[in-house]
Design a protein around this motif. Sequence first.
Motif, PDB file in Angstrom:
ATOM      1  N   GLU A   1      -5.330 -11.687   8.684  1.00  0.00           N
ATOM      2  CA  GLU A   1      -5.132 -13.279   8.969  1.00  0.00           C
ATOM      3  C   GLU A   1      -4.170 -13.916   7.874  1.00  0.00           C
ATOM      4  N   ILE A   2      -4.351 -13.751   6.601  1.00  0.00           N
ATOM      5  CA  ILE A   2      -3.155 -13.983   5.826  1.00  0.00           C
ATOM      6  C   ILE A   2      -1.910 -13.808   5.958  1.00  0.00           C
TER       7      ILE A   2
ATOM      8  N   ARG B   1       3.630 -10.545   7.659  1.00  0.00           N
ATOM      9  CA  ARG B   1       3.367  -9.500   6.754  1.00  0.00           C
ATOM     10  C   ARG B   1       3.672  -9.895   5.303  1.00  0.00           C
ATOM     11  N   GLY B   2       2.967  -9.460   4.313  1.00  0.00           N
ATOM     12  CA  GLY B   2       3.261  -9.750   3.191  1.00  0.00           C
ATOM     13  C   GLY B   2       4.398  -8.693   2.419  1.00  0.00           C
ATOM     14  N   ALA B   3       4.820  -8.727   1.168  1.00  0.00           N
ATOM     15  CA  ALA B   3       5.891  -8.020   0.471  1.00  0.00           C
ATOM     16  C   ALA B   3       4.995  -6.906  -0.002  1.00  0.00           C
ATOM     17  N   THR B   4       5.800  -5.788  -0.215  1.00  0.00           N
ATOM     18  CA  THR B   4       5.167  -4.318  -0.739  1.00  0.00           C
ATOM     19  C   THR B   4       5.623  -4.623  -2.250  1.00  0.00           C
ATOM     20  N   PRO B   5       4.829  -4.138  -3.333  1.00  0.00           N
ATOM     21  CA  PRO B   5       5.146  -4.143  -4.702  1.00  0.00           C
ATOM     22  C   PRO B   5       6.613  -3.176  -5.034  1.00  0.00           C
ATOM     23  N   GLU B   6       6.847  -2.404  -4.058  1.00  0.00           N
ATOM     24  CA  GLU B   6       7.994  -1.986  -4.032  1.00  0.00           C
ATOM     25  C   GLU B   6       9.432  -2.500  -3.813  1.00  0.00           C
TER      26      GLU B   6
ATOM     27  N   TYR C   1      -3.930 -20.703   2.519  1.00  0.00           N
ATOM     28  CA  TYR C   1      -4.417 -19.212   2.113  1.00  0.00           C
ATOM     29  C   TYR C   1      -5.208 -18.575   3.022  1.00  0.00           C
ATOM     30  N   SER C   2      -6.054 -19.497   3.810  1.00  0.00           N
ATOM     31  CA  SER C   2      -6.937 -19.032   4.699  1.00  0.00           C
ATOM     32  C   SER C   2      -7.489 -20.175   5.699  1.00  0.00           C
TER      33      SER C   2
END
Length: 258
Positions: free
Chosen positions: A205-206, A214-219, A252-253
Amino acid sequence: MNLQGKRALVTGAARGIGRGIALALAKNGVNLVLNDLLLSPDLEITAEEARAHGVECTIIRESAFNFQLIPEIVHRAEFELGGLDILVSNPAKDIAGYVTTLGPFDFMEVLQATVGSHFAMGQAVAKRMIQRSSGGRMVFTASVYGRLNRKKHVGYDCAKAALEQMMRVFARELAEHNINVNAIVPGFTDTPGERRHGDEAKLAEIAGGLPFGRGATPEEVGEMVTHIIAADYMTGSSVVLDGGMSLADYTYSKEERK
């Protein structure tokens, strides 16, 4: 800066963004000291993955929230690597609560842990770099939440906003010593910390409310940090890596829209 053979201290390196940064640096040939408090095997796992890239990597299990320990962490890191060229500082803490319910001591605890730890670590490393006349690089991990207006996270979001200003003052004062100081400003990133907010459905949902879905990846954050470190003529800058999150009317939600 050619990163091959450089020496970096990465704090908060066991998981999440800190881990992503450590591994990105290792891929670029940077020798590492990784610091975190976690008693789980995560820190050693990150170190083993870094060593697989052919670099030196040792770990220091101490709390960067304990200001008295920070000079010792820096001293040990220098001893292990024979000096320091790079600091990447990641620690943060959040205590959730509305402005009408969050206790003032909780608010100050978050500020101390999130801003104070970065200041103390940056100060200790800066002193050593100045003493060695070696120059260097520092990157502080801020957050796009320091630029947004979330409910229930006043301490964390204020701290991350303050961290960017602190970085700019560091950059101004340390430029004469050839020390570049910048900040990475990630948005929603798939980390264990974010996963505390809910299950897969909640995370979907976020992420679904973000421009890229989508969110980022740590990489991805780690790759950007290597670019920041390698930039010779860059200091006092905040690099936002949020996939357009700060451009959107973001909450955020669904609960926060009430």
